[in-house]
Design a protein around this motif. Structure first.
Motif, PDB file in Angstrom:
ATOM      1  N   HIS A  10       0.812  -1.206   0.000  1.00 16.96           N
ATOM      2  CA  HIS A  10       0.000   0.000   0.000  1.00 16.96           C
ATOM      3  C   HIS A  10       0.858   1.273   0.000  1.00 16.96           C
ATOM      4  CE1 HIS A  10      -3.500  -2.452   0.425  1.00 16.96           C
ATOM      5  NE2 HIS A  10      -3.169  -2.863   1.639  1.00 16.96           N
ATOM      6  N   LEU A  11       2.155   1.121   0.227  1.00 13.10           N
ATOM      7  CA  LEU A  11       3.053   2.272   0.207  1.00 13.10           C
ATOM      8  C   LEU A  11       3.631   2.375  -1.196  1.00 13.10           C
ATOM      9  CD1 LEU A  11       4.804   1.612   3.641  1.00 13.10           C
ATOM     10  CD2 LEU A  11       2.903   3.170   3.166  1.00 13.10           C
ATOM     11  N   LEU A  12       2.873   2.985  -2.072  1.00  9.42           N
ATOM     12  CA  LEU A  12       3.196   2.924  -3.499  1.00  9.42           C
ATOM     13  C   LEU A  12       4.196   3.986  -3.930  1.00  9.42           C
ATOM     14  CD1 LEU A  12      -0.377   2.244  -4.927  1.00  9.42           C
ATOM     15  CD2 LEU A  12       1.426   0.595  -4.364  1.00  9.42           C
ATOM     16  N   THR A  13       4.101   5.172  -3.355  1.00  8.94           N
ATOM     17  CA  THR A  13       4.934   6.287  -3.815  1.00  8.94           C
ATOM     18  C   THR A  13       5.865   6.748  -2.695  1.00  8.94           C
ATOM     19  OG1 THR A  13       3.388   7.999  -3.067  1.00  8.94           O
ATOM     20  CG2 THR A  13       3.033   7.061  -5.287  1.00  8.94           C
ATOM     21  N   LEU A  14       6.801   7.598  -3.083  1.00  5.61           N
ATOM     22  CA  LEU A  14       7.691   8.174  -2.075  1.00  5.61           C
ATOM     23  C   LEU A  14       6.895   9.010  -1.085  1.00  5.61           C
ATOM     24  CD1 LEU A  14      10.469   8.724  -0.923  1.00  5.61           C
ATOM     25  CD2 LEU A  14      10.818  10.472  -2.690  1.00  5.61           C
ATOM     26  N   ARG A  15       5.847   9.681  -1.545  1.00  2.00           N
ATOM     27  CA  ARG A  15       5.005  10.443  -0.625  1.00  2.00           C
ATOM     28  C   ARG A  15       4.369   9.519   0.415  1.00  2.00           C
ATOM     29  NH1 ARG A  15       2.764  15.418  -0.946  1.00  2.00           N
ATOM     30  NH2 ARG A  15       3.164  15.612  -3.191  1.00  2.00           N
ATOM     31  N   TYR A  20       4.412   7.553   6.028  1.00  2.00           N
ATOM     32  CA  TYR A  20       4.559   6.419   6.939  1.00  2.00           C
ATOM     33  C   TYR A  20       5.755   6.627   7.877  1.00  2.00           C
ATOM     34  CZ  TYR A  20       5.677   1.756   8.609  1.00  2.00           C
ATOM     35  OH  TYR A  20       5.984   0.688   9.412  1.00  2.00           O
ATOM     36  N   ALA A  21       6.879   7.071   7.326  1.00  2.00           N
ATOM     37  CA  ALA A  21       8.076   7.280   8.148  1.00  2.00           C
ATOM     38  C   ALA A  21       7.818   8.320   9.238  1.00  2.00           C
ATOM     39  CB  ALA A  21       9.244   7.710   7.268  1.00  2.00           C
ATOM     40  N   ILE A  22       7.192   9.429   8.873  1.00  2.00           N
ATOM     41  CA  ILE A  22       6.939  10.483   9.854  1.00  2.00           C
ATOM     42  C   ILE A  22       5.997   9.978  10.946  1.00  2.00           C
ATOM     43  CG2 ILE A  22       5.913  12.770  10.158  1.00  2.00           C
ATOM     44  CD1 ILE A  22       6.940  13.384   7.287  1.00  2.00           C
ATOM     45  N   SER A  23       5.015   9.191  10.569  1.00  2.00           N
ATOM     46  CA  SER A  23       4.112   8.617  11.576  1.00  2.00           C
ATOM     47  C   SER A  23       4.862   7.700  12.522  1.00  2.00           C
ATOM     48  CB  SER A  23       2.980   7.843  10.881  1.00  2.00           C
ATOM     49  OG  SER A  23       2.142   8.709  10.152  1.00  2.00           O
ATOM     50  N   ARG A  24       5.737   6.851  11.958  1.00  2.00           N
ATOM     51  CA  ARG A  24       6.507   5.940  12.800  1.00  2.00           C
ATOM     52  C   ARG A  24       7.463   6.691  13.711  1.00  2.00           C
ATOM     53  NH1 ARG A  24       7.538   0.751  11.930  1.00  2.00           N
ATOM     54  NH2 ARG A  24       8.308   0.980  14.053  1.00  2.00           N
ATOM     55  N   PHE A  25       8.084   7.749  13.196  1.00  5.07           N
ATOM     56  CA  PHE A  25       9.006   8.531  14.020  1.00  5.07           C
ATOM     57  C   PHE A  25       8.261   9.180  15.179  1.00  5.07           C
ATOM     58  CE2 PHE A  25      12.144   9.459  10.276  1.00  5.07           C
ATOM     59  CZ  PHE A  25      12.455   8.108  10.221  1.00  5.07           C
ATOM     60  N   GLY A  26       7.057   9.688  14.900  1.00  3.95           N
ATOM     61  CA  GLY A  26       6.263  10.283  15.969  1.00  3.95           C
ATOM     62  C   GLY A  26       5.819   9.263  16.982  1.00  3.95           C
ATOM     63  N   GLN A  27       5.391   8.096  16.502  1.00  6.72           N
ATOM     64  CA  GLN A  27       4.956   7.031  17.396  1.00  6.72           C
ATOM     65  C   GLN A  27       6.091   6.570  18.302  1.00  6.72           C
ATOM     66  OE1 GLN A  27       3.940   3.392  15.352  1.00  6.72           O
ATOM     67  NE2 GLN A  27       2.551   2.742  16.966  1.00  6.72           N
ATOM     68  N   ALA A  28       7.308   6.530  17.750  1.00  5.40           N
ATOM     69  CA  ALA A  28       8.470   6.085  18.528  1.00  5.40           C
ATOM     70  C   ALA A  28       9.053   7.192  19.399  1.00  5.40           C
ATOM     71  CB  ALA A  28       9.542   5.560  17.581  1.00  5.40           C
ATOM     72  N   LEU A  66       7.432   3.401  -6.050  1.00  2.00           N
ATOM     73  CA  LEU A  66       8.578   2.640  -5.569  1.00  2.00           C
ATOM     74  C   LEU A  66       8.519   1.204  -6.074  1.00  2.00           C
ATOM     75  CD1 LEU A  66       8.541   3.868  -1.861  1.00  2.00           C
ATOM     76  CD2 LEU A  66       9.997   4.719  -3.705  1.00  2.00           C
ATOM     77  N   LEU A  67       9.683   0.686  -6.465  1.00  2.00           N
ATOM     78  CA  LEU A  67       9.776  -0.732  -6.803  1.00  2.00           C
ATOM     79  C   LEU A  67       9.684  -1.556  -5.532  1.00  2.00           C
ATOM     80  CD1 LEU A  67      12.736  -0.513  -9.349  1.00  2.00           C
ATOM     81  CD2 LEU A  67      10.293  -0.763  -9.879  1.00  2.00           C
ATOM     82  N   PRO A  68       9.262  -2.815  -5.628  1.00  3.90           N
ATOM     83  CA  PRO A  68       9.135  -3.657  -4.423  1.00  3.90           C
ATOM     84  C   PRO A  68      10.413  -3.695  -3.584  1.00  3.90           C
ATOM     85  CG  PRO A  68       8.086  -4.738  -6.267  1.00  3.90           C
ATOM     86  CD  PRO A  68       8.767  -3.527  -6.831  1.00  3.90           C
ATOM     87  N   GLU A  69      11.574  -3.849  -4.243  1.00  4.58           N
ATOM     88  CA  GLU A  69      12.814  -3.907  -3.464  1.00  4.58           C
ATOM     89  C   GLU A  69      13.142  -2.553  -2.841  1.00  4.58           C
ATOM     90  OE1 GLU A  69      14.137  -3.751  -7.889  1.00  4.58           O
ATOM     91  OE2 GLU A  69      12.478  -4.569  -6.684  1.00  4.58           O
ATOM     92  N   GLU A  70      12.739  -1.463  -3.485  1.00  3.74           N
ATOM     93  CA  GLU A  70      12.957  -0.146  -2.902  1.00  3.74           C
ATOM     94  C   GLU A  70      12.086   0.048  -1.669  1.00  3.74           C
ATOM     95  OE1 GLU A  70      14.204   2.593  -6.762  1.00  3.74           O
ATOM     96  OE2 GLU A  70      12.069   2.260  -6.346  1.00  3.74           O
ATOM     97  N   ARG A  71      10.852  -0.437  -1.723  1.00  8.99           N
ATOM     98  CA  ARG A  71       9.978  -0.346  -0.547  1.00  8.99           C
ATOM     99  C   ARG A  71      10.599  -1.080   0.635  1.00  8.99           C
ATOM    100  NH1 ARG A  71       5.578  -1.066  -4.268  1.00  8.99           N
ATOM    101  NH2 ARG A  71       5.361  -3.261  -3.701  1.00  8.99           N
ATOM    102  N   GLU A  72      11.133  -2.258   0.380  1.00  9.26           N
ATOM    103  CA  GLU A  72      11.728  -3.035   1.468  1.00  9.26           C
ATOM    104  C   GLU A  72      12.953  -2.335   2.038  1.00  9.26           C
ATOM    105  OE1 GLU A  72      10.225  -5.707   2.787  1.00  9.26           O
ATOM    106  OE2 GLU A  72       8.685  -5.041   1.377  1.00  9.26           O
TER     107      GLU A  72
END
Length: 300
Positions: A10-15, A20-28, A66-72
């Protein structure tokens, strides 16, 4: 490894990944301060670096899929930042200071000295002619970032860079080679000034360990990944500063100056040295964290 519970499809684009990253950083409840001071800039830096994209060009790529390997790969570095609480620079192996790239790893403190900004201005007006600066000493050099910036600021100067840590000097050696300054920047293993050959310097720079004991106990997890040798300054943070101010006159030329960073230890500095009247040098982010003393002040 990335969290396997994350539905990465579901994380298809860099946006999407930025959000997602900002949410995780806030959660942590991450702590910033090693180059970035907020979650957006931290996420942008980590993701652009991971994707091998220009670090100053986020907007044109936000809608890129993002390509699948880039997402990972992106999920992996987000996971490490949140779970291990490693500073971004240790995850990427580099740090940026005043637009210059420096190699770093956990053997050295991450470059962030306010002195770097002052070197952009070649210590003006305290140095009136940069071509007359023939020798610079950078104490507690760490990654050698200030030594390298000093060599660039003062093109006629020979720069000696000193650290007690052989591990730090190994990283410093890489950075000196990166900037091809081996002929002008010389690295020395020394406990402050103790093992350094005695000679006069026109400018001494020092960003020493200055964090007081109580503050060391209260450091956020991110800062605990840095070598404590580069941070801990004793009960009041002034242990190395006392040694430096006693010995510095013997290593300064008659018109030499000492530029010293003390972080948030202003009150402890004033208490330790009530008779000193330094010049406090303002930067974009500080007004009482960097001071300047001349040789006559130190002698008296």
């Amino acid at each position: 490894m990335p969290d396997s519970s994350v539905p990465s499809q579901h994380l298809l684009t860099l946006r999407d990944m930025m959000r997602y990253a900002i949410s995780r950083f806030g959660q942590a409840d991450l702590v910033f301060g090693h180059g970035n001071d907020n979650a957006w800039d931290e996420a942008a830096y980590l993701l652009l670096h991971t994707l091998h994209l220009p670090l100053d060009l986020l907007d044109p790529f936000l809608e890129a899929r993002l390509l699948p390997e880039e997402r990972e790969q992106c999920l992996s570095i987000i996971h490490r930042r949140t779970q291990e609480r490693l500073p971004a620079a240790y995850l990427t192996g580099e740090a940026w200071l005043r637009g210059r790239r420096f190699i770093v790893d956990p053997r050295v403190i991450i470059p962030r000295s306010h002195i770097a900004e002052l070197l952009d201005e070649q210590l003006s007006p305290w140095v009136d002619d940069t071509m007359n600066v023939g020798s610079v000493l950078d104490l507690c050099t760490g990654s050698a970032c200030l030594a390298i910036l000093a060599a660039q600021a003062f093109p006629q100067a020979q720069v000696d860079a000193v650290d007690i840590s052989e591990d730090a000097l190994a990283v410093a050696r890489q950075n000196v080679a990166l900037y091809q300054l081996q002929d002008r920047v010389t690295l020395h293993a020394s406990d402050l000034l103790d093992q350094l050959p005695r000679q006069p310097y026109d400018v001494i720079l020092c960003n020493p360990p200055y964090v007081n004991a109580q503050s060391m106990q209260e450091l956020p997890d991110e800062y605990k990944h840095e070598p404590s040798l580069a941070l801990a300054g004793g009960d009041d943070g002034m242990d190395l500063v006392r040694r430096l101010l006693r010995m510095a006159p013997e290593f300064l030329s008659p018109n030499g100056i000492l530029v010293l960073e003390i972080g948030h230890e202003y009150e402890n500095f004033v208490a330790a040295f009530p008779d000193l009247d330094p010049v406090w040098l303002e930067t974009e982010a500080s007004h009482d964290q960097v001071l300047l003393l001349n040789r006559d002040q130190l002698v008296s």
